[in-house]
Write a protein that holds these residues in place. Structure first.
Motif, PDB file in Angstrom:
ATOM      1  N   VAL A 180      -3.191  21.514  46.918  1.00 17.05           N
ATOM      2  CA  VAL A 180      -1.771  21.849  46.815  1.00 17.05           C
ATOM      3  C   VAL A 180      -1.065  20.760  46.020  1.00 17.05           C
ATOM      4  CG1 VAL A 180       0.331  22.359  48.096  1.00 17.05           C
ATOM      5  CG2 VAL A 180      -1.890  23.045  49.024  1.00 17.05           C
ATOM      6  N   GLN A 181      -0.295  21.198  45.027  1.00 15.99           N
ATOM      7  CA  GLN A 181       0.555  20.299  44.251  1.00 15.99           C
ATOM      8  C   GLN A 181       1.982  20.791  44.400  1.00 15.99           C
ATOM      9  OE1 GLN A 181      -1.642  20.874  40.501  1.00 15.99           O
ATOM     10  NE2 GLN A 181      -1.974  18.676  40.488  1.00 15.99           N
ATOM     11  N   GLY A 182       2.874  19.905  44.817  1.00 18.77           N
ATOM     12  CA  GLY A 182       4.260  20.289  45.050  1.00 18.77           C
ATOM     13  C   GLY A 182       5.226  19.349  44.369  1.00 18.77           C
ATOM     14  N   ARG A 183       6.306  19.912  43.857  1.00 13.60           N
ATOM     15  CA  ARG A 183       7.337  19.108  43.195  1.00 13.60           C
ATOM     16  C   ARG A 183       8.681  19.798  43.424  1.00 13.60           C
ATOM     17  NH1 ARG A 183       7.107  15.123  39.511  1.00 13.60           N
ATOM     18  NH2 ARG A 183       4.862  15.439  39.308  1.00 13.60           N
ATOM     19  N   SER A 184       9.692  18.986  43.685  1.00 10.69           N
ATOM     20  CA  SER A 184      11.021  19.533  43.949  1.00 10.69           C
ATOM     21  C   SER A 184      11.613  20.131  42.682  1.00 10.69           C
ATOM     22  CB  SER A 184      11.950  18.432  44.481  1.00 10.69           C
ATOM     23  OG  SER A 184      11.444  17.895  45.692  1.00 10.69           O
ATOM     24  N   VAL A 185      12.329  21.236  42.863  1.00  8.70           N
ATOM     25  CA  VAL A 185      13.029  21.830  41.718  1.00  8.70           C
ATOM     26  C   VAL A 185      14.049  20.848  41.170  1.00  8.70           C
ATOM     27  CG1 VAL A 185      14.509  23.731  40.987  1.00  8.70           C
ATOM     28  CG2 VAL A 185      12.644  24.150  42.602  1.00  8.70           C
ATOM     29  N   ARG A 186      14.744  20.171  42.088  1.00  6.54           N
ATOM     30  CA  ARG A 186      15.654  19.095  41.698  1.00  6.54           C
ATOM     31  C   ARG A 186      15.061  17.783  42.195  1.00  6.54           C
ATOM     32  NH1 ARG A 186      21.499  21.678  43.600  1.00  6.54           N
ATOM     33  NH2 ARG A 186      21.409  23.527  42.233  1.00  6.54           N
ATOM     34  N   ASP A 214      16.138  14.948  42.735  1.00  3.45           N
ATOM     35  CA  ASP A 214      16.947  14.132  43.646  1.00  3.45           C
ATOM     36  C   ASP A 214      17.280  14.851  44.937  1.00  3.45           C
ATOM     37  OD1 ASP A 214      20.234  14.741  42.153  1.00  3.45           O
ATOM     38  OD2 ASP A 214      18.446  16.023  42.345  1.00  3.45           O
ATOM     39  N   GLU A 215      16.785  16.102  45.115  1.00  3.70           N
ATOM     40  CA  GLU A 215      17.122  16.845  46.322  1.00  3.70           C
ATOM     41  C   GLU A 215      15.954  17.731  46.711  1.00  3.70           C
ATOM     42  OE1 GLU A 215      20.503  19.304  45.933  1.00  3.70           O
ATOM     43  OE2 GLU A 215      20.507  19.957  48.013  1.00  3.70           O
ATOM     44  N   MET A 216      15.226  17.357  47.744  1.00  2.00           N
ATOM     45  CA  MET A 216      14.063  18.112  48.171  1.00  2.00           C
ATOM     46  C   MET A 216      14.453  19.462  48.760  1.00  2.00           C
ATOM     47  SD  MET A 216      11.060  16.927  50.768  1.00  2.00           S
ATOM     48  CE  MET A 216       9.745  18.050  51.242  1.00  2.00           C
ATOM     49  N   HIS A 217      15.617  19.541  49.433  1.00  2.36           N
ATOM     50  CA  HIS A 217      16.021  20.787  50.085  1.00  2.36           C
ATOM     51  C   HIS A 217      16.518  21.815  49.079  1.00  2.36           C
ATOM     52  CE1 HIS A 217      15.518  19.102  54.083  1.00  2.36           C
ATOM     53  NE2 HIS A 217      16.212  18.024  53.709  1.00  2.36           N
ATOM     54  N   GLY A 218      16.660  21.450  47.826  1.00  3.14           N
ATOM     55  CA  GLY A 218      17.079  22.417  46.827  1.00  3.14           C
ATOM     56  C   GLY A 218      15.980  23.382  46.448  1.00  3.14           C
ATOM     57  N   GLY A 219      14.776  23.175  46.939  1.00  5.98           N
ATOM     58  CA  GLY A 219      13.659  24.059  46.642  1.00  5.98           C
ATOM     59  C   GLY A 219      12.464  23.273  46.136  1.00  5.98           C
ATOM     60  N   THR A 220      11.271  23.738  46.480  1.00  3.47           N
ATOM     61  CA  THR A 220      10.033  23.066  46.074  1.00  3.47           C
ATOM     62  C   THR A 220       9.076  24.099  45.498  1.00  3.47           C
ATOM     63  OG1 THR A 220      10.320  21.497  47.895  1.00  3.47           O
ATOM     64  CG2 THR A 220       8.170  21.549  46.803  1.00  3.47           C
TER      65      THR A 220
END
Length: 708
Positions: free
Chosen positions: A479-485, A487-493
């Motif tokens: 699994v490779q994950g990166r935040s859409v934003r 500076d904000e993980m809760h904005g979507g991954t």
């Protein structure tokens, strides 16, 4: 919307616009490229033409000397054929009558007209006839070199072409001899004929004509004596004095090459030398040409070609600059119109839609379309958004890896490949909690902690996670994950999943390979030491009082260890090969495993040595099992390459009692017992007790096995 304001009258554009700095630099680069490419092409053509001219001269000279060598060789063969005809007409009775020989040579076989001198001698060396220019001469007038040639032919009984004869008797000449044989094959006598070196039948002066200052045809002997030369004064001179030919001849002598008819050429800085040999007389024909004189016409042509190339390059440069200036006019007009558009925008006027843009293709046309498209960009935003949404969905459906976008712990977007991997449909996963794809709450919490810590440390997550399919089976994924934003993980991954279940299973299989022998599938030496060590550690923790009887005797033991060494195994390897030896080891391993599977386990220690551990087995039972193994191995008679082999096994047995504290001591005792079996005649079982395990290895003459 309001109507656009009327635009100001555009400035009159000049008929011919000066290109910009970029185009001017491109013109300069193009001119330099034309000049450089023309110079390189001219140099390559000049170089190639020079090499081709040298190649043609070399081929021509090589062919010429080969032809001349074959021509001279044919003359030698013709002279031998004439002499062979004369020899065939001479009978034994004619040797007794010189007058008959003279009549035969002058009337019956007019060979005197072909050869300058002729001689006939008997087998005892007596000269019966000596003709020179058709006149009988005295035997004393015969040159010693000619007499030596006659004598060599009488001794060898073979035809002979003599070396150059320069003694008395006039001009240099070459002598041909032919033996006369009786009916029983013995030598009866010899007939000989000599030709002047410069005669028409050998090396006529016309052969080197017409004379050329830039090339010379030379015929010389193996020892370097010149036989024919374009300069008659050089005849009988030495090749070592010939310019160009001397170094080639010296190198040829140093290499000690034989005289062969195939031509070869040597290109030197100032000369081109071609040589071909005549094996029978050991003569060499050479053509020596001066390189500068031969290539002088080519040099002149190359100079003219260079001047033409320079003129052509200048013309091409002017033409290229003119064409580039003409082709750059649409770009110059576009720049002019862009300046007008900039002036209009600074005045806050609506840009006119009917601008007189230049008509052009390529990059200029693209720029025109870009400017036109900017005016219509606002109307196309919604259409582009719809197109991007469709493309995004197509990417999700066609991606070869699973793609998931999550927000606030919920599965927002799930790609087709991710659904296939997890065994769900897209409708079953989208909008569901991420906990759905985990086996338990504990697993979900543990993975969540890993993700948060790695996101905080690295800004992304990359690791292996075990999910649970819909049918309840586990599936491992990288699994490779990166935040859409960022500076904000809760904005979507965004998560990318790659199925690695097969790789994980391969890792488990690799762990099995680390503990097992690849050839026999038994435990290897490291696993044997580990398992036996665990067994002995468990035994040492037991209470000693439970292992001893009431009289204080030593314990009966916690099992036995067998050390097995195959007898005569090297015979199979040496005769049938290592593949047959590997087959024997595999069969013996299967035999051991099948015999002790219910009461113990077996291992391969290395080579043809095996070990069997029988936990909890008494001495009598262990000896019975060892004898059973020995009989089973000895009863098997393998056959390889049509030959049968008889094997045996020497077995050493040791009881695991309290006196053996570690694995090396057990192996040492078992190895010594096996060695006793070897010394006692092989193919037998020998038992060693604890009291014998302390015997030193030096005393027994055999080193104990140590730990790996």
């Amino acid at each position: 919307m309001t109507a656009p304001a009327p635009s100001a009258a555009p400035d009159d554009a000049p008929g011919w616009l000066v290109p910009g700095a970029l185009v001017l630099r491109l013109m300069l680069v193009a001119a330099l490229a034309v000049a450089l490419s023309g110079a390189v092409a001219a140099w390559l053509v000049t170089r190639a033409s020079g090499q081709e001219a040298v190649r043609r001269v070399v081929n021509q000279q090589t062919d010429e000397v080969e032809v001349v060598a074959r021509l001279l060789a044919s003359k030698i063969e013709q002279s031998q054929k004439v002499l062979r005809t004369v020899a065939a007409g001479i009978t034994p009775g004619m040797l007794e009558s010189p007058s008959s020989l003279e009549w035969l040579l002058q009337q019956g076989l007019p060979a005197v007209q072909f050869f300058d001198t002729m001689q006939v001698a008997r087998d005892n060396g007596e000269l019966r006839l000596n003709l020179r220019a058709g006149q009988q001469q005295k035997a004393a007038d015969l040159d010693p070199a000619e007499r030596d040639a006659l004598r060599r032919t009488l001794v060898d009984g073979k035809p002979l072409v003599s070396e150059l004869i320069t003694g008395r008797g006039g001009e240099p000449r070459v002598m041909f001899t032919m033996p006369l044989h009786r009916e029983d094959g013995t030598v009866l006598g010899v007939v000989a004929g000599a030709l002047r070196l410069q005669s028409q039948s050998l090396l006529p002066p016309s052969m080197t004509l017409p004379a050329r200052e830039d090339s010379q045809l030379i015929v010389f002997t193996r020892d370097g004596t010149i036989l024919s030369h374009s300069d008659s004064s050089r005849i009988l001179g030495q090749v070592r004095d010939e310019a160009g030919l001397a170094p080639v001849y010296a190198r040829w002598l140093t290499q000690a090459q034989p005289v062969v008819g195939r031509g070869m050429s040597h290109v030197q800085p100032d000369h081109i030398v071609s040589m071909a040999g005549m094996p029978l007389p050991q003569w060499i024909v050479a053509r020596v040409s001066t390189s500068q004189a031969l290539l002088a016409p080519l040099r002149g042509a190359q100079r003219e070609a260079w001047w033409l190339a320079v003129a052509s390059m200048l013309l091409c440069m002017l033409l290229a600059v003119a064409l580039m200036g003409w082709m750059a006019q649409p770009l110059a007009q576009l720049t002019h119109k862009a300046r007008q558009l900039l002036k209009t925008s600074t005045r806050h006027q609506q840009p006119p839609t009917d601008q007189d843009w230049p008509r052009a293709g390529g990059e200029v046309g693209e720029l025109v379309r870009v400017f036109q498209g900017l005016v219509q960009q606002g109307q196309q935003q919604q259409q582009r958004k719809d197109t991007l949404d469709g493309q995004f969905q197509a990417v999700l459906d066609s991606a070869s890896v699973g793609i998931i976008i999550s927000r606030h712990g919920m599965l927002d977007v799930v790609g087709r490949q991710a659904c296939v991997m997890l065994g769900y449909t897209a409708q079953e996963l989208q909008g569901r909690p991420a906990r759905t794809v985990y086996a338990s709450d504990a697993d979900y919490a543990q993975v969540g902690e890993r993700v948060r810590s790695e996101m905080a440390a690295h800004g992304a997550f990359d690791g292996d996670i075990c999910f649970m399919r819909k049918d309840g089976t586990p599936v491992w994924a990288r699994v490779q994950g990166r935040s859409v934003r960022p500076d904000e993980m809760h904005g979507g991954t965004v998560w990318i999943l790659e199925d690695i279940t097969a790789a994980r299973e391969a890792q488990v299989q690799h762990a099995w390979e680390r503990t097992h022998d690849a050839l026999t599938q038994l435990y290897n030496r490291a696993a044997f030491d580990e398992r036996l060590g665990l067994l002995m550690a468990e035994r040492s923790t037991r209470q000693r009082s439970a292992a001893e009887d009431e009289d204080g005797n030593e314990p009966q033991g916690d099992g036995v260890v067998l050390f097995l060494d195959l007898d005569h195994f090297t015979v199979v390897n040496d005769i049938a090969g290592h593949d047959a030896g590997d087959d024997v080891l595999r069969h013996v391993a299967r035999l051991l495993a099948s015999q002790v599977r219910q009461i113990g386990w077996a291992a391969r220690l290395g080579g043809d040595e095996f070990a069997v551990v029988l936990p909890g087995c008494a001495l009598a039972r262990g000896q019975a099992v060892a004898e059973q193994l020995r009989v089973a191995v000895h009863a098997w008679e393998p056959s390889y390459q049509g030959r049968s082999f008889t094997l045996g096994v020497s077995i050493g047995l040791v009881v695991l009692d309290a006196s053996l504290q570690d694995v090396p001591s057990v192996l040492y005792a078992a190895d010594m017992a096996c060695y006793d079996a070897k010394r006692a005649g092989r193919n037998r079982v020998e038992t060693r007790h604890a009291s014998q395990a302390t015997v030193s290895a030096s005393a027994s003459g055999r080193m104990a096995l140590g730990p790996v």
